[in-house]
Design an enzyme around this catalytic site. Structure first.
Site, PDB file in Angstrom:
ATOM      1  N   LEU A 155       0.847  -1.200   0.000  1.00 29.48           N
ATOM      2  CA  LEU A 155       0.000   0.000   0.000  1.00 29.48           C
ATOM      3  C   LEU A 155       0.873   1.237   0.000  1.00 29.48           C
ATOM      4  CD1 LEU A 155      -2.363  -1.003   2.934  1.00 29.48           C
ATOM      5  CD2 LEU A 155      -3.033  -0.983   0.530  1.00 29.48           C
ATOM      6  N   HIS A 156       0.564   2.209  -0.866  1.00 29.45           N
ATOM      7  CA  HIS A 156       1.315   3.460  -0.781  1.00 29.45           C
ATOM      8  C   HIS A 156       0.550   4.658  -1.316  1.00 29.45           C
ATOM      9  CE1 HIS A 156       2.011   2.587  -5.040  1.00 29.45           C
ATOM     10  NE2 HIS A 156       2.384   3.846  -5.177  1.00 29.45           N
ATOM     11  N   ARG A 157      -0.578   4.444  -2.004  1.00 31.46           N
ATOM     12  CA  ARG A 157      -1.261   5.581  -2.632  1.00 31.46           C
ATOM     13  C   ARG A 157      -1.948   6.456  -1.589  1.00 31.46           C
ATOM     14  NH1 ARG A 157      -0.575   5.589  -7.820  1.00 31.46           N
ATOM     15  NH2 ARG A 157      -0.057   3.596  -8.801  1.00 31.46           N
TER      16      ARG A 157
END
Length: 370
Positions: A211-213
């Site tokens: 996850l990074h957005r």
């Protein structure tokens, strides 16, 4: 003597430039007196060693010829710093061509700087569109494609998008996917990875999460929903969760790390070889990344993408990817389908054969020396 400078800035760029560099070096070994120099510029957009240095090692990239060291900052600050520093390199080196890859801030910043100095630009992974302009990457993609001279496309949707935007046919080249070039090239090293043993994992007995957005990790409410999803899934399978620096910062900020249980292995970002080994042996991947949608499709691993849209539609149309959107219950439903053996089978898209970089280099050499 002709000179090419390739730009890397963020983690996904390394997997795309590595096979291009290798294809150029292979060509030069076969044509020892050929008047061509290839150099690499690392903007330093990703400056964490887990996000950058390890990739040079894993992908056997040479040390970059130039390191701009721009670091973090807002989109405007980061883009401006890259442009200022990259302009100095271009004025000093006077290259004939700049190769940019992907859709990060380094991509648009270096393209714009080069074009304004009258230097030709090749964009690798051109034409991809999510049609979601709230994603900074979408803006970078559209603008880079509009000003580039050579547009190298990884899937058929990219050709259609570029033509719809008025890009002339002679600039568009459907060559396949350089990310898959890297994947195929390093599969022997992936097979030798000891990462499963390190985490005491068995093939198909765990899932991988990335996850990074901002849409998923910047809001406390949304991030808590996703953590709750991981906890629910972990009742059925162990989860390996390499945590992106941005996500780690927000998990700490919102005091959410305490909700992770012993079945969720939280770790720092991994090198390319170990990460691909984890994906290749997993039961499923839950992600909001772009490139992972492609890697899972090639490897035949089910992928659930926590987004409403994808700029890589071929991974959904014929690959192993599905979009779960913002509804966490939809993602959980897909994972249950996977675990019950009811998920779709995918196919490998056209020209994802490990030879995209060779096609790109052949075209660029023809163009530079015509």
């Amino acid at each position: 003597m002709k000179k090419i400078i390739s730009v890397v800035g963020a983690r996904p760029n390394f997997m795309k430039v590595a096979p291009i560099n290798r294809a150029i070096q292979n060509f030069l070994r076969e044509h020892s007196d050929f008047p061509l120099i290839h150099k690499i510029c690392h903007t330093g957009q990703h400056y964490d060693s887990n996000m950058s240095d390890v990739f040079f090692k894993d992908l056997e990239l040479p040390e970059p010829d130039f390191y701009l060291g721009v670091g973090s900052g807002s989109h405007a600050v980061q883009t401006a710093r890259i442009m200022i520093e990259f302009e100095k390199i271009l004025i000093s080196e006077k290259p004939d061509l700049v190769i940019v890859v992907g859709d990060v801030n380094s991509t648009i910043a270096c393209s714009l700087t080069a074009v304004k100095l009258g230097i030709k630009v090749a964009h690798v992974e051109a034409g991809l569109r999510s049609f979601d302009r709230t994603m900074p990457e979408e803006i970078n993609r559209i603008l880079t494609d509009a000003i580039s001279d050579y547009l190298f496309v990884s899937e058929e949707s990219g050709v259609k998008n570029l033509k719809r935007e008025g890009i002339p046919d002679e600039k568009i080249f459907f060559v396949g996917n350089v990310m898959i070039d890297s994947l195929i090239s390093y599969l022997p090293k992936v097979e030798r990875s000891e990462i499963l043993g390190f985490f005491s994992l068995k093939p198909s007995q765990y899932g991988v999460v990335t996850l990074h957005r901002p849409s998923n990790v910047d809001s406390k409410e949304r991030l808590k929903q996703i953590i709750d999803l991981l906890v629910d899934i972990s009742e059925y399978k162990r989860i390996v969760f390499p945590i992106h620096p941005r996500t780690a910062q927000n998990l700490e900020k919102y005091d959410l790390l305490k909700f992770l249980n012993h079945n969720i292995i939280a770790t720092k970002p991994l090198g390319y070889i170990d990460f691909i080994a984890l994906i290749k042996n997993s039961a499923f991947v839950l992600t909001d990344s772009g490139g992972i949608q492609e890697e899972t499709t090639y490897l035949g691993i089910p992928c659930i993408t926590l987004r409403n849209s994808t700029e890589r539609p071929v991974t959904v149309e014929i690959g192993t990817n599905v979009l779960s959107g913002e509804d966490i219950t939809v993602a959980f439903k897909y994972i249950m389908e996977i675990l019950n053996g009811n998920f779709k089978n995918g196919k490998i898209p056209e020209l994802w054969d490990g030879k995209a970089s060779e096609r790109i280099v052949k075209i660029l050499i023809e163009k530079l020396f015509e």
